[in-house]
Structure formats: structure tokens, C-alpha cells
Design an enzyme around this catalytic site. Sequence first.
Site, PDB file in Angstrom:
ATOM      1  N   LYS A  13       0.895  -1.184   0.041  1.00  0.00           N
ATOM      2  CA  LYS A  13       0.092  -0.180   0.019  1.00  0.00           C
ATOM      3  C   LYS A  13       0.851   1.391   0.051  1.00  0.00           C
ATOM      4  CE  LYS A  13      -2.189  -1.259   3.843  1.00  0.00           C
ATOM      5  NZ  LYS A  13      -1.474  -2.631   4.113  1.00  0.00           N
ATOM      6  N   ARG A  88     -10.305   0.217   8.679  1.00  0.00           N
ATOM      7  CA  ARG A  88      -9.833  -0.994   8.462  1.00  0.00           C
ATOM      8  C   ARG A  88     -10.786  -1.883   9.477  1.00  0.00           C
ATOM      9  NH1 ARG A  88      -3.679  -0.645   7.902  1.00  0.00           N
ATOM     10  NH2 ARG A  88      -2.685  -1.174   9.709  1.00  0.00           N
ATOM     11  N   ARG A 127      11.884  -5.346   5.083  1.00  0.00           N
ATOM     12  CA  ARG A 127      11.634  -3.919   4.547  1.00  0.00           C
ATOM     13  C   ARG A 127      12.472  -3.071   5.463  1.00  0.00           C
ATOM     14  NH1 ARG A 127       5.623  -1.920   5.262  1.00  0.00           N
ATOM     15  NH2 ARG A 127       5.823  -2.871   7.204  1.00  0.00           N
ATOM     16  N   ARG A 159      11.088  -1.112  11.106  1.00  0.00           N
ATOM     17  CA  ARG A 159       9.845  -0.634  11.961  1.00  0.00           C
ATOM     18  C   ARG A 159      10.022  -1.713  13.101  1.00  0.00           C
ATOM     19  NH1 ARG A 159       4.695   0.276   8.207  1.00  0.00           N
ATOM     20  NH2 ARG A 159       3.854  -0.811   9.825  1.00  0.00           N
ATOM     21  N   ARG A 170      -0.594  -9.330  13.287  1.00  0.00           N
ATOM     22  CA  ARG A 170      -1.313  -8.113  12.175  1.00  0.00           C
ATOM     23  C   ARG A 170      -2.047  -8.916  11.145  1.00  0.00           C
ATOM     24  NH1 ARG A 170       4.046  -5.133  10.776  1.00  0.00           N
ATOM     25  NH2 ARG A 170       2.911  -4.325   9.188  1.00  0.00           N
TER      26      ARG A 170
HETATM   27  P1  AP5 Z   1       4.764  -1.408   1.913  1.00  0.00           P
HETATM   28  O1  AP5 Z   1       4.501  -0.810   0.327  1.00  0.00           O
HETATM   29  O2  AP5 Z   1       5.588  -0.937   2.960  1.00  0.00           O
HETATM   30  O3  AP5 Z   1       3.685  -2.491   2.460  1.00  0.00           O
HETATM   31  P2  AP5 Z   1       2.318  -1.796   3.022  1.00  0.00           P
HETATM   32  O4  AP5 Z   1       1.076  -2.430   2.701  1.00  0.00           O
HETATM   33  O5  AP5 Z   1       2.157  -0.235   3.218  1.00  0.00           O
HETATM   34  O6  AP5 Z   1       2.655  -2.428   4.427  1.00  0.00           O
HETATM   35  P3  AP5 Z   1       2.532  -1.706   6.183  1.00  0.00           P
HETATM   36  O7  AP5 Z   1       3.224  -2.696   6.862  1.00  0.00           O
HETATM   37  O8  AP5 Z   1       2.951  -0.476   6.007  1.00  0.00           O
HETATM   38  O9  AP5 Z   1       1.011  -1.900   6.329  1.00  0.00           O
HETATM   39  P4  AP5 Z   1       0.262  -2.050   7.363  1.00  0.00           P
HETATM   40  O10 AP5 Z   1      -1.173  -1.998   7.130  1.00  0.00           O
HETATM   41  O11 AP5 Z   1       0.549  -3.065   8.527  1.00  0.00           O
HETATM   42  O12 AP5 Z   1       0.628  -0.662   8.412  1.00  0.00           O
HETATM   43  P5  AP5 Z   1       0.487   0.681   8.793  1.00  0.00           P
HETATM   44  O13 AP5 Z   1       1.345   1.740   8.589  1.00  0.00           O
HETATM   45  O14 AP5 Z   1      -0.920   1.121   7.953  1.00  0.00           O
HETATM   46  O15 AP5 Z   1       5.585  -2.982   1.210  1.00  0.00           O
HETATM   47  C1  AP5 Z   1       6.142  -3.780   2.284  1.00  0.00           C
HETATM   48  C2  AP5 Z   1       7.537  -4.228   1.702  1.00  0.00           C
HETATM   49  O16 AP5 Z   1       7.471  -4.923   0.431  1.00  0.00           O
HETATM   50  C3  AP5 Z   1       8.398  -3.093   1.309  1.00  0.00           C
HETATM   51  O17 AP5 Z   1       9.899  -3.480   1.729  1.00  0.00           O
HETATM   52  C4  AP5 Z   1       8.303  -2.940  -0.130  1.00  0.00           C
HETATM   53  O18 AP5 Z   1       9.581  -2.368  -0.633  1.00  0.00           O
HETATM   54  C5  AP5 Z   1       8.068  -4.236  -0.570  1.00  0.00           C
HETATM   55  N1  AP5 Z   1       7.139  -4.338  -1.845  1.00  0.00           N
HETATM   56  C6  AP5 Z   1       5.997  -3.592  -1.831  1.00  0.00           C
HETATM   57  N2  AP5 Z   1       5.371  -3.934  -3.267  1.00  0.00           N
HETATM   58  C7  AP5 Z   1       6.130  -4.789  -3.632  1.00  0.00           C
HETATM   59  C8  AP5 Z   1       6.180  -5.728  -4.906  1.00  0.00           C
HETATM   60  N3  AP5 Z   1       5.244  -5.482  -5.787  1.00  0.00           N
HETATM   61  N4  AP5 Z   1       7.010  -6.664  -5.168  1.00  0.00           N
HETATM   62  C9  AP5 Z   1       7.888  -6.939  -4.192  1.00  0.00           C
HETATM   63  N5  AP5 Z   1       8.118  -6.119  -3.029  1.00  0.00           N
HETATM   64  C10 AP5 Z   1       7.316  -5.147  -2.779  1.00  0.00           C
HETATM   65  O19 AP5 Z   1      -0.337   0.405   9.963  1.00  0.00           O
HETATM   66  C11 AP5 Z   1       0.730   0.040  11.380  1.00  0.00           C
HETATM   67  C12 AP5 Z   1      -0.071   0.016  12.477  1.00  0.00           C
HETATM   68  O20 AP5 Z   1      -1.019   0.934  12.771  1.00  0.00           O
HETATM   69  C13 AP5 Z   1      -1.303  -1.045  12.257  1.00  0.00           C
HETATM   70  O21 AP5 Z   1      -0.640  -2.373  12.608  1.00  0.00           O
HETATM   71  C14 AP5 Z   1      -2.222  -0.911  13.607  1.00  0.00           C
HETATM   72  O22 AP5 Z   1      -1.835  -0.997  14.724  1.00  0.00           O
HETATM   73  C15 AP5 Z   1      -1.989   0.918  13.501  1.00  0.00           C
HETATM   74  N6  AP5 Z   1      -3.022   1.411  12.603  1.00  0.00           N
HETATM   75  C16 AP5 Z   1      -2.875   1.976  11.255  1.00  0.00           C
HETATM   76  N7  AP5 Z   1      -4.001   2.217  10.797  1.00  0.00           N
HETATM   77  C17 AP5 Z   1      -5.092   1.907  11.537  1.00  0.00           C
HETATM   78  C18 AP5 Z   1      -6.476   1.865  11.578  1.00  0.00           C
HETATM   79  N8  AP5 Z   1      -7.151   2.526  10.638  1.00  0.00           N
HETATM   80  N9  AP5 Z   1      -7.241   1.599  12.729  1.00  0.00           N
HETATM   81  C19 AP5 Z   1      -6.328   0.955  13.793  1.00  0.00           C
HETATM   82  N10 AP5 Z   1      -5.181   0.864  13.634  1.00  0.00           N
HETATM   83  C20 AP5 Z   1      -4.467   1.384  12.768  1.00  0.00           C
END
Ligand code: AP5
Length: 214
Positions: A13, A88, A127, A159, A170
Site C-alpha cells: 500500500k 480497517r 523492509r 519498524r 497483524r
Molecule cells: P509496503 O508498501 O511498505 O506495504 P504496506 O502495505 O504499506 O505495509 P504496512 O506494513 O505499512 O501496512 P500495515 O497496514 O500493516 O501498516 P500501517 O502503517 O498502515 O511494502 C512492504 C514491503 O514490500 C516493502 O519493503 C516494499 O519495498 C516491498 N514491496 C512492496 N510492493 C512490492 C512488490 N510488488 N514486489 C516486491 N516487493 C514489494 O499500520 C501500522 C499499524 O498502525 C497497524 O498495525 C495498527 O496497529 C495501526 N493502524 C494503522 N491504521 C489503523 C487503523 N485504521 N485502525 C487501527 N489501527 C491502525
Amino acid sequence: MNILIMGAPGSGKGTMSARIVQKFNLTHISTGDIFRSEIKNETELGKTAKSYIEKGLLVPDSVTNPMVVSFLEKNNIENGYLLDGYPRTLAQAEVYGELIKNSSLEIDLVINLDVNYEIIKERITGRWMSPEGKIYHVKYNPPKVEGICDVSGSQLFQRKDDTLESVVVRLEEYDNNTKPVLEFYAKQGKLVNIDGERSMDEVFADIEKLLEKK
Ligand code: AP5
């Protein structure tokens, strides 16, 4: 154009969001990034969020919803937005739906990046991030110099929630709370699934085609 980008943790994402907002000039709203900034600044909200995020748990809706409302109030969104990581839970989707009803913030499209969980685990544990939020991967998107951001020259870090132990929690949270949100938007005819297991360029090419039609 107002878009949600959804998908399991590590589905890509953040990586796709960076490319989308640059190409289509949208405001990027990432709840994960907002939480990380609050944690870095040691705010009350950050302290609360930290206790959940580091365990891999979702932050409660009672904290997350007002934070999103406050972001929207403070930021003037003129050319549409890309919302990443929110809603989410079904409760978040319902609250947000009420908030934006009949406004210029109505959602046009929901993109879901579909990636299997074995690939997710490899992506998350490999990552590395820059303090400015640029995303790398040791294998799929390595920096030119190991451990250093190509753009800012800053030291990269992993992270705290990117351990295998946390990823398992997660993914459970995702299965239990976020998958029903996909169904919620599918019923509204807004959901488009994209195969997120291909290369970054291939995934982005599909997204580009989709958005150019909008
Ligand atoms: P990346 O693009 O970083 O993936 P992502 O989907 O953004 O992953 P996140 O871990 O950031 O998502 P998340 O939903 O767990 O975290 P968030 O920050 O929202 O890609 C991942 C890796 O793969 C990278 O190394 C990249 O280079 C590689 N990659 C990408 N695409 C690729 C491809 N096509 N091929 C190969 N490699 C690739 O949330 C974190 C925490 O915050 C949550 O766990 C929760 O505790 C809290 N939180 C956030 N939002 C909410 C909410 N709405 N409600 C409650 N809690 C929340």
C-alpha cells in the site's frame, strides 16, 4: 478523485501510494504514518497508539476515528485524496461513511492489493525505511548503499512492528477486522482487486490504467 487503498500488512500500500500521489497529485493520508509521527513526537495519542502498534494490534476506533477527522479538518483537500490504512474495521467504515456523506470527500474507488501471506512475511521482514518515510526492501528494492537512503542519505531502520511475531498478529487482525471492510465496499460496487504479487512496476501499471479511466 478520492481513493482508498487496501490490502494486508505489507501488501504494498505504502509503495503504491507514493507513486499514485505523485502521478495523480492527490493528498496522501496514511493512518500508519500519522501514528508513527505521533509516536516520534511522544504525544499522548502517540503513547496510546504505541502500546497497540508494537504488539501488532489495531489501535482502538475511539482513538483512530477522531484522529482522521482532525486530519481532514486541518488539511484542505483540493484535488482529491488517497486514504491508506483506513478504514480497517467495519465500525471505522461506517463512521467514515457518515462523515463524508454527500460531500466532496465521497469515495470513488477502493483498490485492494491481493497478496498471499507467505509473500507478505518475506516483504515485511525484509523492509527498511528512511526516517522521511521512503520504503526499501533488502531484495526487491534495495538502496544503492546498504543501510542508507538514496534520496536523503539518512540511516535506514526497521519498524518495531516488522518482526515475524508481530506480523502473525497483524495478519490475524486483518482477517478478523479488515476483510469485512472489503465486503462492505464490494457491496457498494467500489472495490477493484489487483494482483499485488507481481513486480512493483507491473502492479503500478494496472493501477495507472484504472485511474486514468476515472
Ligand atoms: P509496503 O508498501 O511498505 O506495504 P504496506 O502495505 O504499506 O505495509 P504496512 O506494513 O505499512 O501496512 P500495515 O497496514 O500493516 O501498516 P500501517 O502503517 O498502515 O511494502 C512492504 C514491503 O514490500 C516493502 O519493503 C516494499 O519495498 C516491498 N514491496 C512492496 N510492493 C512490492 C512488490 N510488488 N514486489 C516486491 N516487493 C514489494 O499500520 C501500522 C499499524 O498502525 C497497524 O498495525 C495498527 O496497529 C495501526 N493502524 C494503522 N491504521 C489503523 C487503523 N485504521 N485502525 C487501527 N489501527 C491502525
